[in-house]
Design a protein around this motif. Structure first.
Motif, short mmCIF file in Angstrom:
data_model
loop_
_atom_site.label_atom_id
_atom_site.label_comp_id
_atom_site.label_asym_id
_atom_site.label_seq_id
_atom_site.Cartn_x
_atom_site.Cartn_y
_atom_site.Cartn_z
N LEU A 114 0.81 -1.21 0.00
CA LEU A 114 0.00 0.00 0.00
C LEU A 114 0.85 1.27 0.00
O LEU A 114 0.32 2.36 0.24
CB LEU A 114 -0.91 0.02 1.25
CG LEU A 114 -1.88 -1.16 1.40
CD1 LEU A 114 -2.62 -1.05 2.73
CD2 LEU A 114 -2.87 -1.19 0.25
N GLU A 115 2.13 1.15 -0.31
CA GLU A 115 3.01 2.32 -0.21
C GLU A 115 2.61 3.44 -1.16
O GLU A 115 2.91 4.61 -0.91
CB GLU A 115 4.47 1.90 -0.46
CG GLU A 115 4.75 1.29 -1.82
CD GLU A 115 4.53 -0.21 -1.86
OE1 GLU A 115 4.87 -0.84 -2.88
OE2 GLU A 115 4.01 -0.76 -0.85
N CYS A 116 1.94 3.13 -2.24
CA CYS A 116 1.51 4.17 -3.19
C CYS A 116 0.00 4.39 -3.18
O CYS A 116 -0.55 5.01 -4.09
CB CYS A 116 1.95 3.80 -4.61
SG CYS A 116 3.75 3.76 -4.83
N ALA A 117 -0.67 3.87 -2.15
CA ALA A 117 -2.13 4.00 -2.08
C ALA A 117 -2.52 5.44 -1.76
O ALA A 117 -1.74 6.23 -1.25
CB ALA A 117 -2.68 3.05 -1.02
N SER A 118 -3.76 5.78 -2.06
CA SER A 118 -4.27 7.13 -1.80
C SER A 118 -4.43 7.36 -0.30
O SER A 118 -4.54 6.40 0.47
CB SER A 118 -5.63 7.31 -2.49
OG SER A 118 -6.59 6.46 -1.90
N PRO A 119 -4.46 8.63 0.14
CA PRO A 119 -4.66 8.92 1.57
C PRO A 119 -5.94 8.29 2.12
O PRO A 119 -5.96 7.83 3.27
CB PRO A 119 -4.72 10.44 1.61
CG PRO A 119 -3.91 10.88 0.44
CD PRO A 119 -4.17 9.85 -0.62
N ALA A 120 -7.00 8.27 1.32
CA ALA A 120 -8.27 7.70 1.80
C ALA A 120 -8.13 6.21 2.07
O ALA A 120 -8.66 5.69 3.05
CB ALA A 120 -9.37 7.95 0.77
N LEU A 121 -7.39 5.50 1.19
CA LEU A 121 -7.21 4.06 1.38
C LEU A 121 -6.29 3.78 2.56
O LEU A 121 -6.53 2.84 3.34
CB LEU A 121 -6.64 3.44 0.10
CG LEU A 121 -6.70 1.91 0.02
CD1 LEU A 121 -8.14 1.43 0.07
CD2 LEU A 121 -6.01 1.42 -1.26
N LEU A 122 -5.24 4.57 2.72
CA LEU A 122 -4.33 4.39 3.85
C LEU A 122 -5.04 4.65 5.18
O LEU A 122 -4.73 4.02 6.19
CB LEU A 122 -3.14 5.34 3.71
CG LEU A 122 -2.14 5.04 2.59
CD1 LEU A 122 -1.11 6.16 2.49
CD2 LEU A 122 -1.45 3.70 2.83
N ALA A 123 -5.99 5.58 5.16
CA ALA A 123 -6.71 5.94 6.39
C ALA A 123 -7.90 5.02 6.65
O ALA A 123 -8.54 5.15 7.70
CB ALA A 123 -7.19 7.39 6.30
N LEU A 124 -8.20 4.10 5.73
CA LEU A 124 -9.41 3.29 5.84
C LEU A 124 -9.49 2.48 7.15
O LEU A 124 -10.54 2.51 7.81
CB LEU A 124 -9.50 2.34 4.64
CG LEU A 124 -10.75 1.45 4.59
CD1 LEU A 124 -12.02 2.28 4.54
CD2 LEU A 124 -10.68 0.50 3.40
#
Length: 530
Positions: A114-124
């Protein structure tokens, strides 16, 4: 001549001696004080402390995402790595030019790439947890005031929280992981509230203020234990971290179920007469009052409390939302609740957001989290020793304003402040922690027993809404710090002003029914008129 319609209702077996005893007991609070107040400090404080320990496990589940979802360290394996993009992140680098410095299973980010995932996905996962807290607070909050009581609500919430945390360790994907974090948040929504209310209702007035702070101490200890556990297992899987925090919580739940008694105050208000007297007898076993008393005044009071409960609209047929309905229907209660929830929203964004935002600082993550956890200790000590001398309203206003100033200072430093930046972050978090303590104490003192748990739960849900928004701001703050620190500061500063709308409660006796609290409100307004 006394109006018989308003005279107190006494059972036919009332004796002159019992009637005299009852005359000295003007309320449930006075009755309980007569008996519990004479017991030793240890007999009161030990059970209350054991109940407050629930906050430690609550803290671990609240902040566990700081370590489980942290960005792991990485290193370049090719000279082309540094020229490919931002050296602070592997995103954008050629897959063959870099590698993780620790095993992939140490974090959810490396486990599921998930190192390049969006902020929304990282915060999920974090947002799902706080969304669960919000949903659980809305649906479960009134159970402690209506059907289940304080103890049973605490036991069931703690059990469900522990089991869901243990199941989280088996998450096969990010979606399943976020879903289980939602369940964990839903389950723990009433843990802290039930523990706070139960612990304060098990002691006399002398210890009530200080017992409420014991829960905050336990929360600090739980928060402080988390970086130690995470550091000890830093090379192990993030799944291990969940297991190490879930198993002790399961053991604690069993101890609470078999050792702790239900709140006698809640039993009396609900009209559960014999249970309340038996509980008080158990709590006062061996004290001089219990030896020299037949509890005849409580026998009368239990009859009157049943009548008072009926007058207050409390009956065994109430649904789980009856206490919440009374809060919305009474204008004075609604105004207080709205103001407290607004203040709590701003406090929650800083209180939950700052620890999650530590990964955006340049300092060591384990050290930063440990320092933040240690910051809660002097905050709790300050409130513990000075709560009897500090006004609730002015203290809340002062500490929310201070947190605002230091949060904005962190945003202004732009990431190059070093130790000065860390000091400002710690000061902002310290002020938010102290504000959090005062908001919860304020909530206990502003609402009567019949709706107290529901009111505190709603105030905490506003805190959780702030916590639900915070992870998204933290993820966005990895690119622009002002989005996190700046918004945190403005939120707690602007929302904290609403504390000025609340009445001062320092030194006031706690009420048990809505009518009793409303009479205090009317009397206070009358005293303000010249």
């Amino acid at each position: 001549m006394e109006d018989t319609a308003t005279a107190p209702l006494l059972p036919p077996y009332t004796t002159a001696a019992a009637a005299t005893a009852t005359a000295t007991v003007r309320s449930i609070d006075d009755a309980i004080e007569t008996y519990i107040g004479s017991t030793s400090a240890a007999a009161q404080l030990l059970p209350a402390t054991l109940v407050g320990l629930a906050w430690a496990f609550d803290a671990q589940q609240t902040f566990i995402n700081v370590f489980a979802d942290a960005m792991p360290p990485w290193h370049c394996t090719s000279p082309s790595c540094f020229s490919a993009g931002d050296s602070a992140s592997p995103c954008g680098q050629a897959p063959s030019s870099w590698n993780w410095s620790l095993p992939r299973h140490t974090s959810t980010i490396s486990s599921w790439s998930l190192e390049c995932a969006s902020p929304a996905l990282l915060a999920l996962p974090s947002s799902s947890f706080f969304a669960g807290c919000l949903a659980g607070g809305i649906l479960l909050a009134t159970l402690a005031d209506s059907r289940l009581g304080r103890k049973n609500t605490l036991v069931l919430s703690s059990l469900a929280m522990s089991l869901s945390a243990a199941l989280t360790a088996a998450s096969p994907s990010l979606v399943a992981y976020a879903a289980l974090r939602f369940v964990c948040g839903f389950s723990r929504a009433t843990v802290g509230t039930s523990a706070l209310v139960l612990s304060t209702e098990l002691v006399s007035r002398r210890w009530r203020d200080r017992v409420s702070i014991i829960g905050f101490f336990c929360f600090t200890m739980g928060f402080l234990s988390l970086p130690a556990i995470a550091y000890a297992s830093r090379a192990a899987s993030w799944r291990t971290l969940y297991l190490w925090t879930a198993v002790p919580a399961l053991v604690y739940t069993a101890v609470i179920y078999f050792v702790i008694k239900e709140s006698p105050r809640w039993l009396l208000v609900r009209g559960r007469k014999s249970e309340a007297i038996e509980t008080i007898k158990t709590m006062t076993c061996g004290s001089r009052t219990s030896i020299n008393s037949s509890f005849s005044d409580l026998a009368l009071l239990k009859y009157e409390s049943s009548y008072a409960a009926e007058e207050a609209g409390i009956s065994s047929s109430d649904n789980i939302f009856s206490s919440a309905k009374r809060l919305w229907e009474n204008r004075w209660a609604f105004r207080r609740l709205a103001a407290l929830m607004t203040v709590s929203l701003g406090v929650g964004m800083v209180y939950y957001g700052m620890p999650l935002n530590l990964g955006n600082l340049s300092s060591n993550l384990y050290l930063s989290v440990a320092l933040n956890a240690l910051t809660e200790l002097p905050s709790s000590l300050l409130v513990f020793f000075l709560v009897g001398r500090m006004n609730r309203r002015s203290s809340t206003l002062a500490f929310t304003a201070a947190s605002c100033v230091f949060s904005l200072a962190c945003a202004a430093m732009g990431g190059g402040g070093g130790w000065a930046e860390m000091a400002a972050e710690l000061a902002a978090f310290f002020a938010a922690c102290t504000s959090f303590s005062f908001v919860l104490i304020y909530s206990m003192e502003l609402f009567p027993t019949c709706v107290r748990n529901s009111a505190i739960a709603m105030v905490r849900q506003a805190l959780v809404v702030g916590g639900m928004v915070a992870p998204v701001l933290v993820a966005a703050g990895r690119r622009r710090r002002v989005v996190s620190f700046g918004v945190f500061g403005l939120a707690i500063g602007c929302f904290g002003v609403f504390a000025a709308c609340l009445p001062e409660t320092r030194g006031r006796r706690m009420s048990d029914t809505m009518e009793e609290e409303e009479s205090k409100e009317v009397e206070a307004k009358r005293n303000l008129v010249p």
